[in-house]
Design a protein around this motif. Sequence first.
Motif, PDB file in Angstrom:
ATOM      1  N   LYS A 271     -12.166  -1.408  16.690  1.00 55.60           N
ATOM      2  CA  LYS A 271     -12.913  -1.551  15.435  1.00 55.60           C
ATOM      3  C   LYS A 271     -12.568  -0.449  14.455  1.00 55.60           C
TER       4      LYS A 271
ATOM      5  N   ARG B 247       1.221  -0.727  15.555  1.00 57.67           N
ATOM      6  CA  ARG B 247       1.367  -0.697  14.107  1.00 57.67           C
ATOM      7  C   ARG B 247       0.675   0.506  13.493  1.00 57.67           C
TER       8      ARG B 247
ATOM      9  N   SER C  23      -8.964   6.145   1.194  1.00 57.75           N
ATOM     10  CA  SER C  23     -10.315   5.833   1.654  1.00 57.75           C
ATOM     11  C   SER C  23     -10.290   4.674   2.634  1.00 57.75           C
ATOM     12  N   LYS C  24      -9.254   3.868   2.538  1.00 54.88           N
ATOM     13  CA  LYS C  24      -9.061   2.766   3.467  1.00 54.88           C
ATOM     14  C   LYS C  24      -8.995   3.259   4.903  1.00 54.88           C
TER      15      LYS C  24
ATOM     16  N   ILE D 198       0.798  -1.215   0.000  1.00 54.61           N
ATOM     17  CA  ILE D 198       0.000   0.000   0.000  1.00 54.61           C
ATOM     18  C   ILE D 198       0.838   1.275   0.000  1.00 54.61           C
TER      19      ILE D 198
ATOM     20  N   LYS E 156     -12.034   5.036   8.401  1.00 53.77           N
ATOM     21  CA  LYS E 156     -12.454   4.617   9.734  1.00 53.77           C
ATOM     22  C   LYS E 156     -11.318   4.771  10.741  1.00 53.77           C
TER      23      LYS E 156
END
Lengths: 188, 370
Positions: B196, B251, B93-94, B79, B97
């Motif tokens: 999450k 991470r 966009s990953k 990535i 969240k």
Amino acid sequence: MKAELNEQALLKGLAQNDSKAVETLYKSHFTMIQHFVENNNGSFDDARDIFQEAMIALYEKVQLDSFVLTCQIKTYLFSICKHLWLKRLQQMGKYSSPLSAHEESISVEMDMGQIEKKDAAFAIMDRALNSLGEPCKSLLEGYYLNKKGMQELASQFGYTNADNAKNQKYKCLMRLKKLFFAQYNIGD
Amino acid sequence: MEDIQLLETIEKYLLGELSDQERTQFDVIRQKSADIDQMVVEHKLFLDQMGTYAKRKNVVHTSQHVFSTLLANGEWAPIEAAAEPAKVLQLWSKYKKVIAIAASFGGFFAIFTSIIVMYLSPSLNGSQLLQLSKAVEVIKKDQQAQGHILNEVKTKVPENAKLISGGSGFLIDTKGYIITNAHVLKGNGAIVINSKGQELNATIIYSDITNDLALLKIEDKDYKQPKAIPYAIRRKISDLGEEIFTLGFPRNDNDIVYGKGYLSAQTGYEGDSSSYQIQISANPGYSGAPIFNSNGELIGVISTRQKLAEGVAFAVKSTEIIDVVNALKDNERTKDINIKLPKFTSSASRSRKAQLDNLKNFMYSVRSFN
């Protein structure tokens, strides 16, 4: 026509666990799935997991007696990945809007129903084997999965002779069958 | 012994390894004995299942092997490396969240290992200790480079705010009180991210530089208060050699990471009685992560890592958390805060996997900004 033949050959390769076929599938289609998953709230690792699951689903589909692939492998893999990723997102409570996708897809609901049954049977055997503990697990795996002979297993595990290993294998097998049949229901 | 032979014969019969004569004899036995017939049917089913299992298992194995080989050969760009401008937004966009700036930790680890970036705490012997918060200079630099992208991503970090530091934290009160390291909060604002990937606004309530502990409170309408916290804060000193584990966010992709080790000394660096020495593979970003004993009781908070000895880390003792909570009473601004520390450990009897699955709901990644 040639492309169609190639697709058939690929599926046959997958069914026979030919690593060349698996490699071709990864090389031709993984990027598409990577983009799809990453564009829909997922990571590279998610894409890896989803693609792996889809490969297994395709493998199971090929094994089915009623197997006919009515579309390109690409479309099929994408459809399964879409289905699986949607399910994953819903489980995580993240799904809110329709997924963004540029590829065409087909409905795989029917297939997934059959494939999930296969998944369940696989999971039962996997759990049963894993709850056996060592050396039973490796002994049975050596015999039934890797098709090693009793003599070879005896020396690998340090049994003094093949008969002792066979004896041990028998005990382990009885335990495994008990564990397996406790969960496996015939006919369902 | 008889049973073994019987099963062996059945297996040979099913696999077609008997001679014609043996086979005929065995067919007769099957017809005569319903029990043996049943055993054959059952064993056939089992062997079929085993065969199906073995084949699929091999396909899984091949697939994993092929994937890692191709990945190692650079078939797919990781990535961070896929930096074509057209793709940038897709890639970002990953992180919707997660937090926009999380990605900018990217280049950090390489620099960290070469120990160019070192964060020194004035109260400690700086040349020997390396605090485990994520490096700041690198974040700043990356942020400038990627500033135009950051604005495109929705995050709870205020616009134009600069991410200063980050680490881990955990709940000590269901109302949303989180303990982390003081050095994790180098900025004046903070957000936390749950396991999450959901971002939540938080305020810094209290910071104790000497003990390296700080208290945050989640203040966000999206915060869902859990019923109870599954770990008690241990009030006694833990034993030498005790098995410990931790959960933190070292991470840059904000995935929770589990680590296991043991308590290697009851005092910390140079005999510091307010901390433990622990043997655990502590990475940057583990700062502020909780240390649990095997019962699932919270016994400390990871704080610093000795520079030269890999795997050696220090943890502030859980008793210091109690001191922090008590100290709130002495301050005019915080005296009305009523924190009820969890007293019961409910995860003790579960398997470690189930335990972690539960515990991760109470762990937060902490980001501080100015």
